[in-house]
Scaffold this motif. Structure first.
Motif, PDB file in Angstrom:
ATOM      1  N   GLY A  62       0.585  -1.472   0.288  1.00 51.21           N
ATOM      2  CA  GLY A  62      -0.209   0.007  -0.325  1.00 51.21           C
ATOM      3  C   GLY A  62       0.965   1.326  -0.101  1.00 51.21           C
TER       4      GLY A  62
ATOM      5  N   THR B  88       1.217   3.303  -3.539  1.00 51.24           N
ATOM      6  CA  THR B  88      -0.162   3.844  -4.182  1.00 51.24           C
ATOM      7  C   THR B  88       0.416   4.983  -4.559  1.00 51.24           C
ATOM      8  N   ARG B  89       1.715   5.895  -3.887  1.00 55.30           N
ATOM      9  CA  ARG B  89       2.330   7.104  -5.693  1.00 55.30           C
ATOM     10  C   ARG B  89       2.101   6.548  -6.720  1.00 55.30           C
TER      11      ARG B  89
ATOM     12  N   ALA C 165       0.433   4.432  -8.316  1.00 52.69           N
ATOM     13  CA  ALA C 165      -0.901   5.052  -8.644  1.00 52.69           C
ATOM     14  C   ALA C 165      -1.712   5.852  -8.713  1.00 52.69           C
TER      15      ALA C 165
ATOM     16  N   TYR D 241      -1.426   8.024   3.892  1.00 49.82           N
ATOM     17  CA  TYR D 241      -0.720   7.043   4.282  1.00 49.82           C
ATOM     18  C   TYR D 241      -1.563   6.506   5.291  1.00 49.82           C
TER      19      TYR D 241
ATOM     20  N   ILE E   1      -3.796   4.320   4.666  1.00 54.09           N
ATOM     21  CA  ILE E   1      -3.381   3.163   4.402  1.00 54.09           C
ATOM     22  C   ILE E   1      -2.497   2.254   5.432  1.00 54.09           C
TER      23      ILE E   1
ATOM     24  N   TYR F 115     -11.240   7.320   2.547  1.00 53.82           N
ATOM     25  CA  TYR F 115      -9.914   7.537   2.121  1.00 53.82           C
ATOM     26  C   TYR F 115     -10.584   8.330   0.974  1.00 53.82           C
TER      27      TYR F 115
ATOM     28  N   TYR G 146      -8.900  10.984  -2.571  1.00 52.00           N
ATOM     29  CA  TYR G 146      -8.078  10.345  -3.197  1.00 52.00           C
ATOM     30  C   TYR G 146      -7.561   9.292  -4.109  1.00 52.00           C
TER      31      TYR G 146
ATOM     32  N   GLY H 280      -6.221   2.424  -4.974  1.00 49.50           N
ATOM     33  CA  GLY H 280      -5.307   2.271  -5.273  1.00 49.50           C
ATOM     34  C   GLY H 280      -4.417   1.085  -4.649  1.00 49.50           C
TER      35      GLY H 280
ATOM     36  N   ILE I 167      -4.624   0.307  -1.470  1.00 53.56           N
ATOM     37  CA  ILE I 167      -5.414   0.360   0.048  1.00 53.56           C
ATOM     38  C   ILE I 167      -6.920  -0.029  -0.322  1.00 53.56           C
TER      39      ILE I 167
END
Length: 349
Positions: free
Chosen positions: A18, A22-23, A25, A39, A42, A70, A75, A78, A80
Motif C-alpha cells: 500500500g 499508492t504513489r 497509482a 498514508y 492506508i 480515503y 484520493y 490504489g 488500499i
C-alpha cells in the motif's frame, strides 16, 4: 486474543504494497501527490488484518472504514483496496456465511458513491474484487471443516476399535478367571493340586489380560504396543485355556496366509464366541472351532453342543459382526442347534 504470525506477515505485506504502490497509482491516474492523512488511512486499513483470524468482524470494520474515508476525501484508487479484498476473504473464512455476505455487500456499497464509471463497470468490479474473494473464503472454510470432520470421524472410529479390543480382552480374561476361581473353591479341600492348577491358570490369564489392556492403552497414548501381533497360531493356546476353565474345545485351522488385520479379527471372533459359551453354557457342553476357506472366502465357524434357546444379541455379537464387516464380510449367529457363529470374510487379493 492471539494474533498468529501469518496475520502479521499478511499485514506487513499489505503495508509495504500500500505505501509503496499508492504513489505510482496516483501518478498513473494524474492525481495530486498523497499527503500524510492518505498514508495514515492506508496503514490503518492494512493493520485491520492483524485481527482477521481472531476478530474477523473487527477486521472488516477497521479495514473498510478507512477505505471509505480515503475515497470520500478524493484520493485516487490504489492498493488500499487490496486490504478490503483481504478483509472480505478473512471474514468469509473465519466468520459465519451471512456475516461474510454482509461484509461483502457493505464494501461494495461503500465504493459505489465514488465510482466514476458506469453501473455495469461497478458490478463487474464488485464481482471480481469482492464476490470472488468471498466465495474463495467460503470454499476454504468448507475445506477446513471437511478436514476436521474426517479427523473427528477417524478419532471416533479408533476409540470404538480400542473399546472393542478392551471389551474382548478384559471380558474374556474375567470370564476365564471367574470359572477357574469357582473350580479352585470347589476342589480346595478335596484336591489341593487341582486348586493349585486353577490358581496358576488365574495368574496366567490375568497377566495376559493385563498385558493386552496395557498394549491397547499404549496404543491410545501413541506409544508402541508391548505385545506382539496376535495370529492364528495363538488359537491352540486359547483353546487350552478354555479347556483348563472346564470347556472342552476342538480346533481345526487350515494353513492360510493372511494379513495381520485378518488374523486379529479371526482370533477375536473365536475368542468372543468361546467366551460366550463359557459364560452361558451348562456343564458338559463342548465347542468346536473351524477356520477354513471356501473359494474366495475365509470362513470362521464356532459352534457348541448346548440346548437350543432364544437369545438376544449383545455387545459381544455386535462387536464380532463389526469386525467381520470392517473387512467386507458378514457374521451370523444362530441358536437352532446349540449356538453357532459363522463369519465369512473375503480373502485379500
Amino acid at each position: 486474543m492471539r494474533i498468529t504470525w501469518q496475520d502479521g506477515a499478511l499485514t506487513a505485506a499489505l503495508l509495504f504494497f500500500g505505501l509503496a504502490g499508492t504513489r505510482f497509482a496516483a501518478r498513473l491516474q494524474g492525481g495530486e501527490p498523497l499527503d500524510a492523512l492518505a498514508y495514515a488511512l492506508i496503514v490503518v486499513a492494512a493493520c485491520g488484518l492483524l485481527f482477521r483470524s481472531v476478530r474477523p468482524l473487527w477486521t472488516v470494520l477497521v479495514t473498510i472504514t478507512p477505505i471509505v474515508v480515503y475515497l470520500a476525501l478524493g484520493y485516487p484508487f490504489g492498493p488500499i483496496l487490496v486490504s478490503g479484498v483481504a478483509a472480505i476473504y478473512a471474514v468469509a473464512v473465519y466468520a459465519r456465511v451471512e456475516l461474510a455476505a454482509a461484509g461483502a455487500l457493505l464494501y461494495a456499497l461503500a465504493i459505489l458513491p465514488w465510482w466514476n464509471d458506469s453501473l455495469t463497470s461497478w458490478i463487474t468490479w464488485s464481482a471480481g474484487w469482492i464476490l470472488l474473494p468471498g466465495a474463495a473464503g467460503v470454499l476454504m472454510k468448507l475445506r477446513r471443516r471437511s478436514a476436521v470432520d474426517v479427523r473427528e470421524r477417524t478419532a471416533i472410529s479408533e476409540r470404538l476399535r480400542l473399546a472393542q479390543e478392551v471389551h474382548d480382552v478384559v471380558g474374556h480374561g474375567l470370564s476365564v478367571i471367574a470359572m477357574q476361581a469357582g473350580v479352585a473353591l470347589y476342589v480346595l479341600d478335596k484336591d489341593p493340586a487341582k486348586a493349585r492348577a486353577s490358581l496358576e491358570a488365574i495368574r496366567d490369564t490375568s497377566k495376559e489380560a493385563l498385558d493386552g489392556l496395557r498394549s491397547e492403552l499404549d496404543t491410545l497414548r501413541g506409544s508402541a504396543p508391548l505385545t506382539p501381533a496376535i495370529t492364528l497360531d495363538d488359537l491352540p493356546a486359547l483353546a487350552a485355556r478354555m479347556r483348563e476353565a472346564g470347556l472342552e474345545v476342538s480346533v481345526e485351522v487350515a494353513g492360510i496366509e493372511l494379513p495381520d488385520t485378518h488374523q486379529l479379527a479371526v482370533y477375536r471372533i473365536v475368542q468372543e464366541s468361546l467366551t460366550n459359551v463359557l459364560r452361558h453354557s451348562s456343564p458338559g457342553v463342548t465347542a468346536s472351532v473351524r477356520v477354513y476357506t471356501v473359494r474366495d472366502e475365509l470362513v470362521v465357524h464356532v459352534t457348541d453342543t448346548g440346548t437350543p434357546t432364544d437369545f438376544t444379541e449383545g455387545h459381544g455379537i455386535a462387536g464380532m459382526r463389526s469386525r467381520a464387516e470392517a473387512l467386507g464380510g458378514t457374521l451370523e449367529a444362530d441358536s437352532a442347534h446349540g449356538f453357532s457363529v459363522i463369519a465369512r470374510i473375503p480373502l485379500p487379493a
